[in-house]
Each structure stands twice: as structure tokens, then as C-alpha cells.
Scaffold this motif. Sequence first.
Motif, mmCIF file in Angstrom:
data_model
loop_
_atom_site.group_PDB
_atom_site.id
_atom_site.type_symbol
_atom_site.label_atom_id
_atom_site.label_comp_id
_atom_site.label_asym_id
_atom_site.label_seq_id
_atom_site.Cartn_x
_atom_site.Cartn_y
_atom_site.Cartn_z
ATOM 1 N N VAL A 79 8.250 -3.572 -9.766
ATOM 2 C CA VAL A 79 7.003 -2.819 -9.919
ATOM 3 C C VAL A 79 6.887 -2.250 -11.331
ATOM 4 N N GLU A 80 8.008 -1.753 -11.872
ATOM 5 C CA GLU A 80 7.959 -1.220 -13.237
ATOM 6 C C GLU A 80 7.615 -2.308 -14.246
ATOM 7 N N VAL A 81 8.210 -3.469 -14.083
ATOM 8 C CA VAL A 81 7.925 -4.587 -14.990
ATOM 9 C C VAL A 81 6.451 -4.971 -14.891
ATOM 10 N N TYR A 82 5.934 -5.021 -13.655
ATOM 11 C CA TYR A 82 4.529 -5.385 -13.462
ATOM 12 C C TYR A 82 3.596 -4.370 -14.123
ATOM 13 N N LEU A 83 3.844 -3.084 -13.900
ATOM 14 C CA LEU A 83 2.990 -2.048 -14.473
ATOM 15 C C LEU A 83 3.099 -2.011 -15.994
ATOM 16 N N LEU A 84 4.326 -2.186 -16.511
ATOM 17 C CA LEU A 84 4.516 -2.199 -17.957
ATOM 18 C C LEU A 84 3.811 -3.396 -18.575
ATOM 19 N N LYS A 85 3.974 -4.570 -17.967
ATOM 20 C CA LYS A 85 3.328 -5.767 -18.478
ATOM 21 C C LYS A 85 1.809 -5.606 -18.500
ATOM 22 N N SER A 86 1.281 -4.868 -17.512
ATOM 23 C CA SER A 86 -0.162 -4.660 -17.425
ATOM 24 C C SER A 86 -0.701 -3.746 -18.516
ATOM 25 N N SER A 87 0.190 -3.033 -19.208
ATOM 26 C CA SER A 87 -0.263 -2.082 -20.227
ATOM 27 C C SER A 87 -0.518 -2.744 -21.581
ATOM 28 N N PHE A 88 -0.033 -3.969 -21.762
ATOM 29 C CA PHE A 88 -0.319 -4.679 -23.011
ATOM 30 C C PHE A 88 -0.813 -6.091 -22.704
ATOM 31 N N ALA A 89 -1.360 -6.756 -23.732
ATOM 32 C CA ALA A 89 -2.003 -8.058 -23.486
ATOM 33 C C ALA A 89 -1.817 -8.966 -24.694
ATOM 34 N N ILE A 90 -0.615 -9.466 -24.872
ATOM 35 C CA ILE A 90 -0.311 -10.301 -26.037
ATOM 36 C C ILE A 90 -0.981 -11.674 -25.918
ATOM 37 N N LYS A 91 -0.722 -12.376 -24.820
ATOM 38 C CA LYS A 91 -1.275 -13.718 -24.651
ATOM 39 C C LYS A 91 -2.777 -13.682 -24.408
ATOM 40 N N SER A 92 -3.240 -12.727 -23.617
ATOM 41 C CA SER A 92 -4.664 -12.638 -23.298
ATOM 42 C C SER A 92 -5.505 -12.446 -24.559
ATOM 43 N N LEU A 93 -5.056 -11.577 -25.457
ATOM 44 C CA LEU A 93 -5.779 -11.357 -26.713
ATOM 45 C C LEU A 93 -5.832 -12.646 -27.518
ATOM 46 N N TYR A 94 -4.722 -13.348 -27.622
ATOM 47 C CA TYR A 94 -4.677 -14.612 -28.352
ATOM 48 C C TYR A 94 -5.678 -15.603 -27.761
ATOM 49 N N LYS A 95 -5.664 -15.740 -26.444
ATOM 50 C CA LYS A 95 -6.526 -16.720 -25.781
ATOM 51 C C LYS A 95 -8.014 -16.386 -25.937
ATOM 52 N N HIS A 96 -8.354 -15.114 -25.839
ATOM 53 C CA HIS A 96 -9.761 -14.720 -25.977
ATOM 54 C C HIS A 96 -10.292 -15.017 -27.381
ATOM 55 N N VAL A 97 -9.476 -14.766 -28.378
ATOM 56 C CA VAL A 97 -9.911 -15.044 -29.748
ATOM 57 C C VAL A 97 -9.911 -16.551 -30.005
ATOM 58 N N GLU A 98 -8.923 -17.239 -29.478
ATOM 59 C CA GLU A 98 -8.871 -18.694 -29.632
ATOM 60 C C GLU A 98 -10.121 -19.357 -29.060
ATOM 61 N N ALA A 99 -10.664 -18.788 -27.989
ATOM 62 C CA ALA A 99 -11.859 -19.348 -27.352
ATOM 63 C C ALA A 99 -13.103 -19.263 -28.237
ATOM 64 N N THR A 100 -13.049 -18.415 -29.263
ATOM 65 C CA THR A 100 -14.204 -18.285 -30.164
ATOM 66 C C THR A 100 -14.203 -19.354 -31.256
#
Length: 289
Positions: A79-100
Motif C-alpha cells: 500500500v505504501e509503494v502504491y500511494l508513493l508511486k501515485s504521488s509522482f508521474a515520471i512516465k505519464s508526463l513523458y507520454k503526454h508530452v510525447e503525444a504532442t
Amino acid sequence: MFELITAVALDVIFGEPPSKFHPVVLFGRIIAKIDKAYKRRKPLIDFIAGVFCTSIVLTFALFLSVVPILLPFPFNFLVEVYLLKSSFAIKSLYKHVEATICDDVERQRKAVSLIVSRNVSNLDRHHLNSASIESLAENIVDSVVAPIFYYLLFGLRGALIYRAVNTLDAMVGYRNDRYEFFGKFPARLDDILNFIPSRIAVLLFLPLNPKKVWRYYKLANFKINGDKPIACMSAVLGVWLEKKNAYRFEGRNPELEDVKRALWIYVFVVGLFLLFVFVLKFILINHVQ
């Protein structure tokens, strides 16, 4: 330390968890319900209502941070890993910008509209490229450096509280008739929390072009925090980055190829930050032992 390594690895491999159970989505729902229910009144009352809204969201963030403590192993770790992972977005940010990055301007305009709050309907190709690069640079702080920085200082509660404040700022921290006073407290709180992380981001850009990055950083006096990584990205890429009526950093026209280059810079900066974090944690752990 193993929790952070696992969370980063999961983020890089899989990206964002399902939105239904994402803490940021839950923060957003609470904020949206309070925002919708509260009828604006006088400035002082609106400000107090904004403080009240912030308090509710932060209390919920604190509650989430305590949940792992109440669980037995291995559920507390998961649960801690899940909540911690949810606090940042390394891959998601990359993918959203790549889509532009696309040749069709209308497709690019739609993709850019998903990552910036400004009206993109009348932006030309260069301003669309600029908006995409600006969002990437600014979110290096919001989506990577700051949540991990506060995790290092205060553990899971630090990461979740930062993410809650950042979500509040993103939803109600605007200077308009509806949010000028209601959103003022969370907006200023977000400024305070981002002050050190935004300067850390500047240090991460320095190895790429020390003199120019430092010169552009000193020119970044348009905003308290947000323009600092944008100035650095402009310096390294050598392109102008501009939000009309807000800020402009000089350079040549930003092309689609520069968005691709910005993503490589993002990988370098984030990689350097994570390397520093892991080395620091390793040293501290061994020093304590």
C-alpha cells in the motif's frame, strides 16, 4: 529506501495506476464537490472557505498516509509503494508530452490542450511546441522533484500532502472572479512548497550548459517558481518559450524536433535527480548504521 526504488521502478515500467483508485483523483473529487457546493460570498468569507477546503483535503491526505501503518506485512509495504508511486508521474508526463509530437497541427493542438490550462485554439505551430515544452519543464518540479523531495523529508505523508496541495492549486488556484479569494490560500501554499524543489530543478539543468542556464535563471522573474525550470529548458534548447502576457525567454523558433530534444533533456534531468536521491539515501542509511 526499497519502497522508493520499487515505486520508481513501477512508475517507469507501468505508468499511472487506474484512475478509479488514484489518490490524486480522490483529492480532485473532494475539491470539486466542495467547489460546486460553496456559493461565493465576500472576499474574506471566500478565503476562509478556501482554507476550510484545503484543510479537508490535507486531512484526507494524512489519513491515506497512515493506512500502511495499520496494516500487517506485506500489505503495509504494498500500500505504501502504491500511494508513493501515485504521488509522482515520471512516465505519464513523458507520454503526454510525447503525444504532442505530430505533424498534423489539429491533432497536436488537441494533445497540447490536455497538458496546459491556456486556450490553445488560436496558437500557431511554434506556440504549440512552446506550450508542450513549457509544460514538460514546469512539471519536472510538480510531478517528479517536489513529491520525492517531500517524501525524503517527511515520508509518505510529505509526498501525499504535497500532491494534495498541488492538486488544489491546479483546480482552484486561479486569479479570476470565481477563485481569486477561494483559491488564494492553496495557491500560496503551493508556492511555498515548490520554492526549494524548483531551485533544485535548476541545479539539475546546470551540467547541460552551466553559464547559459544560470543566466536564464537570473532572468526568470515572472513567477515565483514555475518559470525557473522553463527558463532552464529554454537555455539548453536555445529556443524561445513564451506564454503570452506572462513570460518570454528568447531564442530561435521552437520546432517539433525541439519537443523531442526536450524529452531527452527530461530523461537526463530526472535520471540525475534519482541518482542523487538514491546515493544520498544509501549514504544516510549506512551512516546511521
